[in-house]
Design an enzyme around this catalytic site. Structure first.
Site, PDB file in Angstrom:
ATOM      1  N   SER A  97       0.820  -1.199   0.000  1.00 35.43           N
ATOM      2  CA  SER A  97       0.000   0.000   0.000  1.00 35.43           C
ATOM      3  C   SER A  97       0.862   1.262   0.000  1.00 35.43           C
ATOM      4  O   SER A  97       1.617   1.492  -0.930  1.00 35.43           O
ATOM      5  CB  SER A  97      -0.958  -0.033   1.196  1.00 35.43           C
ATOM      6  OG  SER A  97      -1.932   0.965   1.107  1.00 35.43           O
ATOM      7  N   ASP A 233      -2.125   6.366  -3.239  1.00 36.90           N
ATOM      8  CA  ASP A 233      -0.922   5.649  -2.801  1.00 36.90           C
ATOM      9  C   ASP A 233      -0.628   4.530  -3.793  1.00 36.90           C
ATOM     10  O   ASP A 233      -1.224   4.466  -4.871  1.00 36.90           O
ATOM     11  CB  ASP A 233      -1.100   5.118  -1.372  1.00 36.90           C
ATOM     12  CG  ASP A 233      -2.286   4.167  -1.246  1.00 36.90           C
ATOM     13  OD1 ASP A 233      -3.126   4.109  -2.168  1.00 36.90           O
ATOM     14  OD2 ASP A 233      -2.381   3.467  -0.218  1.00 36.90           O
ATOM     15  N   ASP A 235      -1.267   1.352  -4.132  1.00 36.87           N
ATOM     16  CA  ASP A 235      -2.288   0.411  -4.600  1.00 36.87           C
ATOM     17  C   ASP A 235      -3.644   1.069  -4.777  1.00 36.87           C
ATOM     18  O   ASP A 235      -4.632   0.391  -5.054  1.00 36.87           O
ATOM     19  CB  ASP A 235      -2.402  -0.773  -3.641  1.00 36.87           C
ATOM     20  CG  ASP A 235      -2.917  -0.371  -2.269  1.00 36.87           C
ATOM     21  OD1 ASP A 235      -2.671   0.777  -1.853  1.00 36.87           O
ATOM     22  OD2 ASP A 235      -3.552  -1.211  -1.595  1.00 36.87           O
ATOM     23  N   ASP A 237      -5.845   2.294  -2.813  1.00 37.49           N
ATOM     24  CA  ASP A 237      -6.972   2.166  -1.892  1.00 37.49           C
ATOM     25  C   ASP A 237      -7.186   3.477  -1.146  1.00 37.49           C
ATOM     26  O   ASP A 237      -8.276   3.739  -0.643  1.00 37.49           O
ATOM     27  CB  ASP A 237      -6.791   0.992  -0.920  1.00 37.49           C
ATOM     28  CG  ASP A 237      -5.604   1.137   0.019  1.00 37.49           C
ATOM     29  OD1 ASP A 237      -4.690   1.942  -0.268  1.00 37.49           O
ATOM     30  OD2 ASP A 237      -5.575   0.419   1.038  1.00 37.49           O
TER      31      ASP A 237
END
Length: 443
Positions: A97, A233, A235, A237
């Site tokens: 992440s 960020d 990924d 999410d």
């Protein structure tokens, strides 16, 4: 093994191919025991280490007879939202992440789009510890096929959002969030990008979209005709926002904006214990209640399953609309943010939300679990029980503010947060909270 955001840590230390192999085997056994579909959607962020970790994870799944649906490099919400439609029993994203490039991790998803809850995580960890799985013979191995998940995610974003005609700057942080660019372009926006080339070494900026890391985004938005800036960020999410005047919006302000838009009078909103009291006050004026949860999107999502919870969010940048999905979906949040900005400038909206002084820091605490137990006992003795919450760490409400003490999930530290309406009082509460840690540590 599992923290609040799955397994995460340095590659070659905490996160290895051996760990990924065992998690794959454990997940396969877990699905068999539950009678869930023996198919798993797998994806990863752009970190190069993700290639070998996905290979090891897929090998473990296939050894237990599970078919692997490989989505390749994809945003975490893309994978999480593909599990149910692809009739899979689970989803796995290999990602760290917002952590720096040397790290990687593994996060598991249910068909509902919600991350694995504590019971399911505990079963995976137990199976890894005990090597509790049965491996198939040569003719019982699962398959591995490539699947396209990003297109379906983009189409869903476009379907769920009215057409837009805004100028938007998107800082992808060299991550996997390109679906945001495609969706907003399809919706009619003029999109300019920063750090758009996926690269797991994150050469453009550190992966976490903090104010300091998003200075280039804020400058570009301020000096252009853009309505809004968006930052993801690694990924995707998470989402952080920049108003059209170049102001980077704090996580609490963004939370209040999203929550006020999503919830009506009588609804509740799920927020973690470290959320500003300004959010609660702002929403209370609109008849919207706040339900506090432990820190972590898993806990926010679990609370958001209640029928009267219209929204869940964390100031760190995870946003959940339960009617849409139970995973934090940065690209969907981007669409909602641009829609809000198209109706009224974000800076105007943000100006109506109060902000209070907040102090954050850490104190060293060897044996942090024991230290926190002593802190808990002393605070319960010092304050009326109605003012003390032990939902996650220890949070104490005062007449003019609050403070929170939480053990770090990865380091020998206790995190200290304090907020009040006046700067001097916030500082005093922070010092009071810190002294409890010092005393409990024997210093």
């Amino acid at each position: 093994m599992f923290g609040t955001s799955g397994i995460r840590g340095p590659v070659g230390e905490t996160v290895t191919a051996a760990v990924a192999l065992d998690v794959g085997r454990a997940l396969g056994a877990h699905l068999r025991t539950r009678g869930d579909p023996r198919r798993v959607v797998v994806g990863r962020d752009p970190r190069e280490s993700g290639t070998l970790l996905v290979d090891a994870l897929a090998a473990g799944l296939r050894e237990t007879g599970v078919d692997v649906l490989d989505a390749g490099v994809a945003a975490t919400p893309t994978v999480a939202r593909a599990v149910g439609p692809m009739d899979a029993g689970a989803g796995v994203v290999v990602t760290a992440s917002h952590n720096p490039a040397p790290d990687n991790g593994i996060k598991l998803w249910q068909p509902s789009g919600q991350a694995f809850d504590a019971d399911r995580r505990d079963d995976i960890e137990r199976r890894v510890t005990a090597s509790d799985w049965d491996l198939e013979a040569w003719d019982g191995l699962g398959s591995r096929t490539t699947v396209e998940a990003t297109t379906a995610h983009r189409e869903r974003l476009v379907e769920a959002t009215a057409p837009l005609a805004e100028q938007v700057v998107i800082d992808l942080g060299n991550g996997a969030g390109g679906v945001t660019v495609d969706a907003l372009t399809d919706l009619g926006c003029a999109v300019e990008t920063l750090n758009a080339q996926p690269d797991g070494s994150f050469p453009g900026r550190p992966s976490e979209p903090t104010a300091a890391n998003c200075e280039s985004l804020a400058t570009l938005v301020r000096e252009s005709d853009a309505t809004v800036g968006v930052a993801h960020d690694g990924d995707a999410d998470r989402l952080r926002a920049v108003a059209g005047d170049g102001t980077y919006l704090s996580g609490d302000v963004t939370l209040a904006l999203f929550a006020a838009d999503a919830a009506s009078a009588g609804d509740r909103v799920a927020v973690p214990v470290d959320t500003s009291l300004a959010v609660e006050e702002y929403l209370a004026e609109r008849g919207v209640g706040v339900e506090r949860t432990p820190v972590g999107d898993t806990y926010v999502a679990a609370t958001a399953t209640a029928p009267d919870v219209a929204f869940g969010g964390e100031p760190s940048g995870a946003w959940i609309w339960p009617d849409e999905t139970l995973c934090p979906d940065g690209p969907y949040a981007a669409c909602r943010l641009v829609a809000l900005a198209s109706e009224r400038p974000l800076a105007e909206r943000a100006s109506e939300i109060p902000t209070y002084p907040i102090e954050r820091g850490s104190r060293t605490a060897e044996g942090k679990t024991a230290v926190m137990e002593r802190v808990r006992e002393r605070l319960l003795a010092a304050y009326d029980e109605s003012r003390v919450s032990t939902l996650d760490g220890v949070r104490v409400e005062t007449d003019d503010g609050w403070f929170l003490l939480r053990a770090s999930g990865t380091q020998p530290l206790v995190r200290v947060t304090a907020e009040a309406r006046e700067k001097e009082r916030a500082a005093a509460l922070f010092e009071e909270a810190s002294e409890y840690v010092e005393t409990a540590s024997g210093r």
